[in-house]
Motif scaffolding. Structure first.
Motif, PDB file in Angstrom:
ATOM      1  N   GLN A 100       0.812  -1.266   0.116  1.00 17.32           N
ATOM      2  CA  GLN A 100      -0.013   0.014   0.027  1.00 17.32           C
ATOM      3  C   GLN A 100       0.873   1.269  -0.094  1.00 17.32           C
ATOM      4  N   TYR A 101       1.942   1.318   0.932  1.00 21.46           N
ATOM      5  CA  TYR A 101       2.708   2.457   0.953  1.00 21.46           C
ATOM      6  C   TYR A 101       4.340   1.761   0.924  1.00 21.46           C
ATOM      7  N   GLY A 102       5.184   2.679   0.351  1.00 21.03           N
ATOM      8  CA  GLY A 102       6.574   2.079   0.450  1.00 21.03           C
ATOM      9  C   GLY A 102       7.256   3.048  -0.698  1.00 21.03           C
ATOM     10  N   GLN A 103       8.551   2.570  -0.666  1.00 19.07           N
ATOM     11  CA  GLN A 103       9.490   3.032  -1.636  1.00 19.07           C
ATOM     12  C   GLN A 103      10.093   1.916  -2.816  1.00 19.07           C
ATOM     13  N   PHE A 104       9.776   2.234  -4.218  1.00 18.67           N
ATOM     14  CA  PHE A 104      10.040   1.250  -5.040  1.00 18.67           C
ATOM     15  C   PHE A 104      10.752   1.837  -6.319  1.00 18.67           C
ATOM     16  N   GLU A 105      11.923   1.056  -6.709  1.00 17.57           N
ATOM     17  CA  GLU A 105      13.073   1.758  -7.473  1.00 17.57           C
ATOM     18  C   GLU A 105      13.260   0.539  -8.439  1.00 17.57           C
ATOM     19  N   ALA A 106      13.530   0.969  -9.773  1.00 18.76           N
ATOM     20  CA  ALA A 106      14.080  -0.223 -10.707  1.00 18.76           C
ATOM     21  C   ALA A 106      15.009   0.573 -11.600  1.00 18.76           C
ATOM     22  N   SER A 107      15.765  -0.354 -11.901  1.00 19.50           N
ATOM     23  CA  SER A 107      17.037   0.148 -12.912  1.00 19.50           C
ATOM     24  C   SER A 107      16.670  -0.496 -14.442  1.00 19.50           C
ATOM     25  N   ILE A 108      16.353   0.549 -15.442  1.00 17.65           N
ATOM     26  CA  ILE A 108      15.661   0.022 -16.345  1.00 17.65           C
ATOM     27  C   ILE A 108      16.478   0.689 -17.668  1.00 17.65           C
ATOM     28  N   LYS A 109      16.434  -0.216 -18.899  1.00 12.28           N
ATOM     29  CA  LYS A 109      17.007   0.545 -20.163  1.00 12.28           C
ATOM     30  C   LYS A 109      15.805  -0.057 -21.120  1.00 12.28           C
ATOM     31  N   THR A 110      15.061   0.872 -21.730  1.00  7.75           N
ATOM     32  CA  THR A 110      13.936   0.280 -22.453  1.00  7.75           C
ATOM     33  C   THR A 110      14.149  -0.110 -23.731  1.00  7.75           C
ATOM     34  N   ALA A 111      13.153  -0.641 -24.582  1.00  7.05           N
ATOM     35  CA  ALA A 111      13.557  -1.151 -25.686  1.00  7.05           C
ATOM     36  C   ALA A 111      13.417   0.215 -26.831  1.00  7.05           C
ATOM     37  N   HIS A 112      13.794  -0.031 -28.019  1.00 11.27           N
ATOM     38  CA  HIS A 112      13.838   1.086 -28.842  1.00 11.27           C
ATOM     39  C   HIS A 112      12.507   0.716 -29.813  1.00 11.27           C
ATOM     40  N   SER A 113      11.433   0.982 -29.555  1.00  7.88           N
ATOM     41  CA  SER A 113      10.227   0.548 -30.544  1.00  7.88           C
ATOM     42  C   SER A 113       9.264   1.801 -30.398  1.00  7.88           C
ATOM     43  N   PRO A 114       9.408   2.961 -31.008  1.00  7.49           N
ATOM     44  CA  PRO A 114       8.353   4.002 -31.094  1.00  7.49           C
ATOM     45  C   PRO A 114       6.883   3.146 -31.366  1.00  7.49           C
ATOM     46  N   GLY A 115       6.062   3.846 -30.586  1.00 12.31           N
ATOM     47  CA  GLY A 115       4.732   3.563 -30.619  1.00 12.31           C
ATOM     48  C   GLY A 115       4.555   2.409 -29.215  1.00 12.31           C
ATOM     49  N   SER A 116       5.323   2.148 -28.356  1.00  8.47           N
ATOM     50  CA  SER A 116       5.345   1.523 -27.343  1.00  8.47           C
ATOM     51  C   SER A 116       5.844   2.035 -25.904  1.00  8.47           C
ATOM     52  N   ILE A 117       5.462   1.484 -24.668  1.00  3.66           N
ATOM     53  CA  ILE A 117       5.679   2.282 -23.763  1.00  3.66           C
ATOM     54  C   ILE A 117       6.245   0.943 -22.641  1.00  3.66           C
ATOM     55  N   THR A 118       7.029   1.512 -21.899  1.00  7.38           N
ATOM     56  CA  THR A 118       7.537   0.896 -20.622  1.00  7.38           C
ATOM     57  C   THR A 118       7.175   1.243 -19.308  1.00  7.38           C
ATOM     58  N   GLY A 119       6.242   0.237 -18.505  1.00  8.90           N
ATOM     59  CA  GLY A 119       5.619   0.697 -17.432  1.00  8.90           C
ATOM     60  C   GLY A 119       6.293   0.243 -16.092  1.00  8.90           C
ATOM     61  N   PHE A 120       6.409   0.936 -15.042  1.00 12.94           N
ATOM     62  CA  PHE A 120       7.110   0.602 -13.707  1.00 12.94           C
ATOM     63  C   PHE A 120       5.865   1.341 -12.836  1.00 12.94           C
ATOM     64  N   PHE A 121       5.165   0.266 -12.389  1.00 11.29           N
ATOM     65  CA  PHE A 121       3.853   1.012 -11.600  1.00 11.29           C
ATOM     66  C   PHE A 121       3.379   0.093 -10.584  1.00 11.29           C
ATOM     67  N   LEU A 122       2.425   0.481  -9.586  1.00  7.95           N
ATOM     68  CA  LEU A 122       1.568  -0.305  -8.834  1.00  7.95           C
ATOM     69  C   LEU A 122       0.174  -0.150  -9.412  1.00  7.95           C
ATOM     70  N   TYR A 123      -0.362  -1.391  -8.808  1.00  2.00           N
ATOM     71  CA  TYR A 123      -1.849  -1.719  -9.648  1.00  2.00           C
ATOM     72  C   TYR A 123      -2.464  -2.834  -8.925  1.00  2.00           C
ATOM     73  N   ALA A 124      -3.845  -2.182  -8.864  1.00  2.00           N
ATOM     74  CA  ALA A 124      -4.882  -3.401  -8.218  1.00  2.00           C
ATOM     75  C   ALA A 124      -6.050  -2.934  -9.045  1.00  2.00           C
ATOM     76  N   PRO A 125      -6.745  -4.120  -9.351  1.00  2.00           N
ATOM     77  CA  PRO A 125      -8.055  -3.943 -10.428  1.00  2.00           C
ATOM     78  C   PRO A 125      -9.085  -3.332  -9.087  1.00  2.00           C
ATOM     79  N   PRO A 126     -10.288  -2.795  -9.788  1.00  2.00           N
ATOM     80  CA  PRO A 126     -10.554  -2.558 -11.209  1.00  2.00           C
ATOM     81  C   PRO A 126      -9.793  -1.518 -11.721  1.00  2.00           C
ATOM     82  N   ASP A 127      -9.726  -1.338 -13.165  1.00  2.00           N
ATOM     83  CA  ASP A 127      -8.767  -0.426 -13.755  1.00  2.00           C
ATOM     84  C   ASP A 127      -9.218   1.134 -13.290  1.00  2.00           C
ATOM     85  N   LEU A 128      -8.071   1.873 -13.331  1.00  2.00           N
ATOM     86  CA  LEU A 128      -8.594   3.364 -13.075  1.00  2.00           C
ATOM     87  C   LEU A 128      -8.755   3.558 -11.612  1.00  2.00           C
TER      88      LEU A 128
END
Length: 235
Positions: A100-128
């Motif tokens: 629920q609460y905390g500190q979250f960190e990632a070391s990432i090198k993204t793909a090279h692919s225009p039209g796409s994204i890389t997500g680093f996130f916290l999630y629980a359903p339902p959407d939004l």
């Protein structure tokens, strides 16, 4: 007389110093990290994919295609998420633990692919309803989108142009989700913060690369998104 002058000077110095401290506090120049009571960090450098901590999304419709397990390639010290511009397939990993609460960190090198994204996130359903996002656009001249979703809609959102090429080197992306504030940092620098309590339910920590329906696929994906390290600790 000298003692009175010394005493007056001392009182003036104390008053001036107190004023400086007050101004610094008001401008929030003190590090807030020192006042946050986190649990010890869990750090994963992915020498192998620990199935007790992580799970790979098997098959899930998202955006223009599917998140597929075959797009996630564990290596020695990294996790690769491959993209397929022909089928619009991507991949995702997520923790089995909820936060629920905390500190979250990632070391990432993204793909090279225009039209796409890389997500680093916290999630629980339902959407939004329960989501805290860092979304990096997978292209050389890139930007990042910070978003908090709450009660079925966007509660906060800010776009930030990246001063570097995220497809060429690893960079550290961090979220501090606290009861009274949510902060976003890149390479240790505070980029965006919002006051308020936005977290109302425990969420899984996730990393994915995928093709959103609101972006146009602009070509092949010659490189994968690579995750070098993830660390997290609860508040």
């Amino acid at each position: 007389m000298k003692k009175k002058l010394l005493l007056s000077s001392l009182l003036l110095f104390i008053a001036a110093f107190s004023l400086v401290l007050l101004l610094l506090k008001e401008k929030n120049l003190f590090s807030e990290k020192e006042t946050v009571d986190f649990t010890p960090s869990t750090v994963d450098t992915f020498q192998s994919l620990d199935n007790k901590k992580w799970e790979v999304r098997e098959q899930f419709k998202l955006g223009r295609g599917y998140l597929l397990a075959q797009q996630v390639q564990p290596g020695s010290g990294t996790i690769k998420i491959e993209l397929n511009n022909q089928t619009a397939a991507g991949g995702e990993i997520r923790t089995k633990e909820f936060f629920q609460y905390g500190q979250f960190e990632a070391s990432i090198k993204t793909a090279h692919s225009p039209g796409s994204i890389t997500g680093f996130f916290l999630y629980a359903p339902p959407d939004l309803y329960h989501e805290v996002d860092i979304e990096i656009f997978n292209e050389r001249k890139s930007k990042v989108l910070f978003t908090i979703y709450e009660n079925g809609k966007v509660a906060k959102q800010q776009e930030y142009p990246l001063p570097f090429d995220p497809t060429q080197e690893f960079h550290d992306y961090r979220m501090d989700v606290l009861p009274e504030e949510t902060r976003f940092l890149i390479d240790g620098e505070l980029i965006q913060s919002w006051k308020g309590n936005f977290s109302s339910q425990p969420m899984q920590l996730m990393i994915n690369s995928w093709y959103p329906s609101w972006l146009e696929i602009e070509g092949p994906a010659p490189s994968a998104t690579v995750i070098d390290k993830v660390s997290y600790r609860k508040y």
